[in-house]
Design a protein around this motif. Sequence first.
Motif, PDB file in Angstrom:
ATOM      1  N   PRO A 596       0.828  -1.216   0.000  1.00 45.14           N
ATOM      2  CA  PRO A 596       0.000   0.000   0.000  1.00 45.14           C
ATOM      3  C   PRO A 596       0.857   1.260   0.000  1.00 45.14           C
ATOM      4  CG  PRO A 596      -0.784  -1.580   1.635  1.00 45.14           C
ATOM      5  CD  PRO A 596       0.542  -2.076   1.168  1.00 45.14           C
ATOM      6  N   ASP A 597       0.288   2.344  -0.509  1.00 41.33           N
ATOM      7  CA  ASP A 597       1.040   3.599  -0.637  1.00 41.33           C
ATOM      8  C   ASP A 597       1.476   4.143   0.715  1.00 41.33           C
ATOM      9  OD1 ASP A 597       0.795   3.486  -3.361  1.00 41.33           O
ATOM     10  OD2 ASP A 597      -0.904   4.867  -3.476  1.00 41.33           O
ATOM     11  N   ASP A 598       0.580   4.071   1.737  1.00 41.42           N
ATOM     12  CA  ASP A 598       0.955   4.638   3.037  1.00 41.42           C
ATOM     13  C   ASP A 598       2.110   3.873   3.660  1.00 41.42           C
ATOM     14  OD1 ASP A 598      -0.814   2.424   3.419  1.00 41.42           O
ATOM     15  OD2 ASP A 598      -1.139   3.046   5.505  1.00 41.42           O
ATOM     16  N   THR A 600       4.450   2.258   1.900  1.00 37.67           N
ATOM     17  CA  THR A 600       5.634   2.646   1.129  1.00 37.67           C
ATOM     18  C   THR A 600       6.187   3.974   1.625  1.00 37.67           C
ATOM     19  OG1 THR A 600       4.816   1.500  -0.830  1.00 37.67           O
ATOM     20  CG2 THR A 600       6.509   3.171  -1.169  1.00 37.67           C
ATOM     21  N   LYS A 601       5.309   4.932   1.821  1.00 35.29           N
ATOM     22  CA  LYS A 601       5.743   6.261   2.288  1.00 35.29           C
ATOM     23  C   LYS A 601       6.462   6.151   3.630  1.00 35.29           C
ATOM     24  CE  LYS A 601       3.948  10.846   3.505  1.00 35.29           C
ATOM     25  NZ  LYS A 601       2.722  11.672   3.643  1.00 35.29           N
ATOM     26  N   SER A 645       6.845  -6.001  -4.818  1.00 34.15           N
ATOM     27  CA  SER A 645       6.422  -4.620  -5.068  1.00 34.15           C
ATOM     28  C   SER A 645       7.124  -3.650  -4.126  1.00 34.15           C
ATOM     29  CB  SER A 645       4.898  -4.487  -4.924  1.00 34.15           C
ATOM     30  OG  SER A 645       4.485  -4.745  -3.590  1.00 34.15           O
ATOM     31  N   ARG A 649       9.404  -0.583  -5.415  1.00 30.44           N
ATOM     32  CA  ARG A 649       9.118   0.804  -5.046  1.00 30.44           C
ATOM     33  C   ARG A 649      10.323   1.468  -4.388  1.00 30.44           C
ATOM     34  NH1 ARG A 649       3.876   2.480  -4.466  1.00 30.44           N
ATOM     35  NH2 ARG A 649       4.857   4.537  -4.330  1.00 30.44           N
ATOM     36  N   GLU A 652      12.800   2.220  -7.067  1.00 30.05           N
ATOM     37  CA  GLU A 652      12.363   3.340  -7.901  1.00 30.05           C
ATOM     38  C   GLU A 652      12.560   4.670  -7.186  1.00 30.05           C
ATOM     39  OE1 GLU A 652       8.188   5.012  -9.919  1.00 30.05           O
ATOM     40  OE2 GLU A 652       8.206   3.149  -8.754  1.00 30.05           O
ATOM     41  N   ILE A 653      12.083   4.761  -5.935  1.00 29.98           N
ATOM     42  CA  ILE A 653      12.161   6.020  -5.190  1.00 29.98           C
ATOM     43  C   ILE A 653      13.616   6.356  -4.868  1.00 29.98           C
ATOM     44  CG2 ILE A 653      11.521   7.153  -3.016  1.00 29.98           C
ATOM     45  CD1 ILE A 653       8.924   5.445  -3.118  1.00 29.98           C
TER      46      ILE A 653
END
Length: 743
Positions: A596-598, A600-601, A645, A649, A652-653
């Motif tokens: 999930p995005d949160d 990952t952040k 994933s 991520r 990538e970041i």
Amino acid sequence: MSNEDLRTAADAVLARLVGGPTSEPAGTRQDGTRPDGTRPDGTRPDGPRLREDQWRAIEALVAEKRRALVVQRTGWGKSAVYFVATALLRERGSGPTVIVSPLLALMRNQVESAARAGIRARTINSSNTEEWETIQAEVAAGEVDVLLVSPERLNNPEFRDQVLPELAAATGLLVVDEAHCISDWGHDFRPDYRRLRTMLADLPPGVPVLATTATANARVTADVAEQLGTGGGSDALVLRGPLDRESLSLAVLELPNAAHRLAWLADHLDDLPGSGIIYTLTVAAAEEVTAYLSHRGHTVASYTGKTENADRQQAEEDLLANRVKALVATSALGMGFDKPDLGFVVHLGSPSSPIAYYQQVGRAGRGVEHAEVLLLPGKEDTAIWNYFASLAFPPEEQVRRTLDVLAQAGRPVSLPALEPLVELRRSRLETMLKVLDVDGAVRRVKGGWVSTGAPWMYDTERYAWVAKQRQAEQQAMREYAATTGCRMEFLRRQLDDEEAVPCGRCDNCAGGRFNDRVSATALETARGELARPGVDVEPRKMWPTGLAAVGMTLKGRIPPGEQASPGRALGRLSDIGWGNRLRPMLAPQAPDGPVPDDVTKAVVEVLADWAKGPGGWAAGGADSGPRPVGVVTMASRSKPQLIQSLGARIAEIGRLPLLGSLEYTADAEVAHVPRSNSAQRLRALDGALTVPPALAAALREADGPVLLVDDATETGWTLAVGARMLRQAGAKGVLPLVLAVQG
């Protein structure tokens, strides 16, 4: 001595216990009292007197030499019974009282209480091994009135075989405190307690026995009585009283989430009377709450199973002296901690049993007219209950495997040597062996454990029934939180108190005393505290002992060139911050999917803090470590999409190449050995992973360490084996990065 004279003498001892006069002024009045208003025996006409049931128990022990089981609420005065009985029996020439007591805090309290009555008490427990010989000599010389023994001592071979028989022969009174620990139907079963059967059998005829507890329903009471030999057709005295606690006002406050619960504590802690205890379900939660409340200006201290003994004692003293507003504690601060003026108990999360809850809230209000008891249940409670329930008595095949290993050995096998041969962690293995010892299937001797060869049956029905009872208790705690009826009556009925009636004091009887309002500042800081990502992951540096027993040649220190570096995790599954977010996502039954995005952040925040922290690659200076130059993911049978994933991520970041993945070999049979010990985990991993040729080539070309990404770590051995393989393939270093630390 007549019973009337015995009662008078008993009241005199009680007066000394509670701080009454111990010396006799000259002269008496016509009414028999002395100039200071006391009787010649030191009591006052209006002074402390024993309750009728206290006196009845003492009379049974001292005058009738019977066995007694006392089930009375916390604060009723059970310790007064055995201290008064001890003083009277010693005056009659009896040997010392032996008290089997479960916690160091309880022992310290009892030694101090005994001293007030002129009773000489000593303890034998794990924290004073250097004093054991001296204490045993003092007992033999008749210089000790009370010897407090931890239940673990009863199954120590040297103590059991050399000290215990002499002690049993000389004992004037045997006391089993917190006797519900004997019963595996109870909430705090401890197999060491069941060793008391041996001591009871060795007691000379006529030696009285007292068992006490505040937390036993009818089933536990019957089981304890039977195991102590005080049930059946015996003439034992069973005293069971009403369990109301007139000083306690119970309440439940449902709040939206963990941040609101922390914020509520920060805003309202000073409104609670006196000083008290904030209970949490896990060590991680206790540490989180302590850190947050300290940051908000409250004087609190943490008290858990991981707290050093000296720090525990200091924390107890600080609470007793009201130098702290609260101890933030796990159940490590439980039975026996005695602070009469404790003003409140707050639970941040529900215990799994109403009986356990009643026992813990009973710490409050013992010597004050009013104390607040508040439950703040959490959504994570069920998951935590289920985790601890999973650590119950092992399945039959694991038990049989252990018995077979011991039988085949033909000699004593130590725990470290036995552990690699069975799929159980050491603490669970030891508990299982203690149960088997009581059942007669094994015996602890010098050098380890041996098989007795006696037949043994796995009591499937009993263990299933106990598990069912645990589930019923969990449901009862949900019902307690949701009930619109009297909360004290609910708890009393759970303990089979036939006199349970509405208390008139709880939030449902008298109206709520707490509101759910929290300040914006407290809520914002609580959210920030719980959302702060990052937990250290310490690398494994030594191979476990006993690997040769499972066919592996690894031993000693892991060479520095094959070790992982210190790593990072987003959070712990046992905490109330990121744990609440990660727990459902990483549950075995949870579906696999992209990160999930949160999450990952938050992982990116962890990496940023890691880079800037001590040893981080962006910190600058001589201690700065090299920046990672690539990302490697760990093979997974359960969450491959999640891990792949996440690795992608991060690459990538961070503008890093995704170098590849450690993969399972074609013949790998197992990807995970849940809650097994280190040797078994390593055996399962041996030959199960491989570094693909493309990844090996990339590692050789990489000019720096790589991030090794996985979903979670429990034992640390998957990361250790993966790091070793990557280092051997050419990686300059391995920095583990996982979402969660389990435990």
